[in-house]
Design an enzyme around this catalytic site. Sequence first.
Site, PDB file in Angstrom:
ATOM      1  N   GLY A 188      22.829  69.431  15.224  1.00 36.04           N
ATOM      2  CA  GLY A 188      23.344  69.890  13.948  1.00 36.04           C
ATOM      3  C   GLY A 188      22.259  70.437  13.046  1.00 36.04           C
ATOM      4  N   ILE A 189      22.498  70.257  11.757  1.00 44.50           N
ATOM      5  CA  ILE A 189      21.575  70.746  10.739  1.00 44.50           C
ATOM      6  C   ILE A 189      20.792  69.572  10.170  1.00 44.50           C
ATOM      7  CG2 ILE A 189      23.290  70.498   8.907  1.00 44.50           C
ATOM      8  CD1 ILE A 189      22.152  73.023   7.615  1.00 44.50           C
TER       9      ILE A 189
ATOM     10  N   ILE B 270      24.972  56.601  10.608  1.00 39.56           N
ATOM     11  CA  ILE B 270      24.672  55.845   9.395  1.00 39.56           C
ATOM     12  C   ILE B 270      24.033  54.513   9.774  1.00 39.56           C
ATOM     13  CG2 ILE B 270      25.725  54.642   7.438  1.00 39.56           C
ATOM     14  CD1 ILE B 270      27.746  56.985   7.318  1.00 39.56           C
TER      15      ILE B 270
ATOM     16  N   ILE C 177      15.879  66.140  11.279  1.00 40.84           N
ATOM     17  CA  ILE C 177      15.689  65.597  12.626  1.00 40.84           C
ATOM     18  C   ILE C 177      15.956  66.662  13.689  1.00 40.84           C
ATOM     19  CG2 ILE C 177      16.589  63.951  14.327  1.00 40.84           C
ATOM     20  CD1 ILE C 177      16.748  61.879  12.139  1.00 40.84           C
TER      21      ILE C 177
ATOM     22  N   GLU D 256      28.273  72.690  18.234  1.00 39.32           N
ATOM     23  CA  GLU D 256      29.252  72.811  17.162  1.00 39.32           C
ATOM     24  C   GLU D 256      28.710  73.692  16.041  1.00 39.32           C
ATOM     25  OE1 GLU D 256      30.406  69.495  14.018  1.00 39.32           O
ATOM     26  OE2 GLU D 256      31.205  69.069  16.011  1.00 39.32           O
TER      27      GLU D 256
END
Length: 421
Positions: free
Chosen positions: A207-208, A305, A211, A230
């Site tokens: 993703g964005i 999380i 990390i 995605e």
Amino acid sequence: MKYVSATEAVQVVRSGDRVYVHAAAATPVILTQALTERAEELRGVEMCHIHTEGPAPYADPKYIENFHVNSFFIGKNVRHTIAAGNGSYTPVFLSEIPQLFRKGILPLDVVFIQVSPPDLHGYCSLGVSVEATVAAIECARIVIAQVNSFMPRTFGDGVIHSSKIDYGVVHNNPIFASATLPISEVENRIGEHVAGLVDDKSTLQMGIGSIPNAVLSKLTSHKGLGLHTEMFSDGVIDLIENGVITCENKGVIKGRVVSTFLIGSERLYRFVDNNPFIEMKEVSYVNDTSVIRRNPKMIAINSAIEVDVTGQVCADSIGSKMYSGVGGQMDFIRGASLSQGGKAIIALPSVTAKGENKIVPFLKHGAGVVTTRSHIQYVVTEYGIADLYGKTLLQRVKAMAEIAHPNHRESILKSYFDQVK
């Protein structure tokens, strides 16, 4: 397509209608603002969407009688609606959102989209976000588009003929752009660990954020990588331009990057504009586990999380407080696990910015399990890699404690074993 003002276009929305809003950097804020200005005339309009960018004025709790926010993935701009009571969350895999519309489970009345201007043949592009919007366009009674010359033209499922659009609102302004944040030392170490799990000729999903960017920065010497994800951001551009990401070893849509939406800087938007190397597909395809698994050496890199010591991953809530959503994590975790030579990775810092453990003996009360302990493979923190696949609960607990923050390892083990005796 009939060209009108934003005020005129949103007159078609009636009380009790369900409106789908184009997501991420493609959010047509000119339309949502115009609709919000009609608030006093409307009652019970449902605004549904995944993560959107920019202001969401309809989400103001003062409009609780006028609008209700139905989030398929909760973004920062509407997170307050859950507690305020003018919004709720629908748990759903991103891959299955188009089915909600096509099967009539959530019938749509109106869809707000943002597109590039029509080309010589009358075709517009959904640009940087396809996700569930194609299905929304197919199923909605009325399609309203912000027509914006700043929207990049991309190839794939997001090409739509202007005849499919009922009303067009010309409003040219730069789409939402995000700055690339600096990589911290913790993120840098996580990136090194994750990059060590990536073999040449692997296909990546990530993703964005810092990390993913840290991982990408460590892959400059890899060869023949692919991208089936995605979403993506600026971090992939240099790897593509330097011949690291070639997509030649993928199992599906070989030779092309496959994604369903993207968010980044203006550089990213210039890069994808009219670039046939980038294929934007509907989320029902991109996130389909049966499609993902056809890419050999599929590497899924996701975050969380918190993760408990047995491998349960909470990625959508802080205890019972909803924070984001299920998203596509399970789609890719499972797809990568089933891929030949694939690896499913959860990467996260060992503690929060406040020093609270993210590797925990037990998930917080009310926390949602997005990835189950039976789906988990690798968990990575700045302190190393825990390979949990095929391990017993006792083996997992010990492996997870070893990648927790050193100051908390003993207390994590004590708390767990005190409870399970």
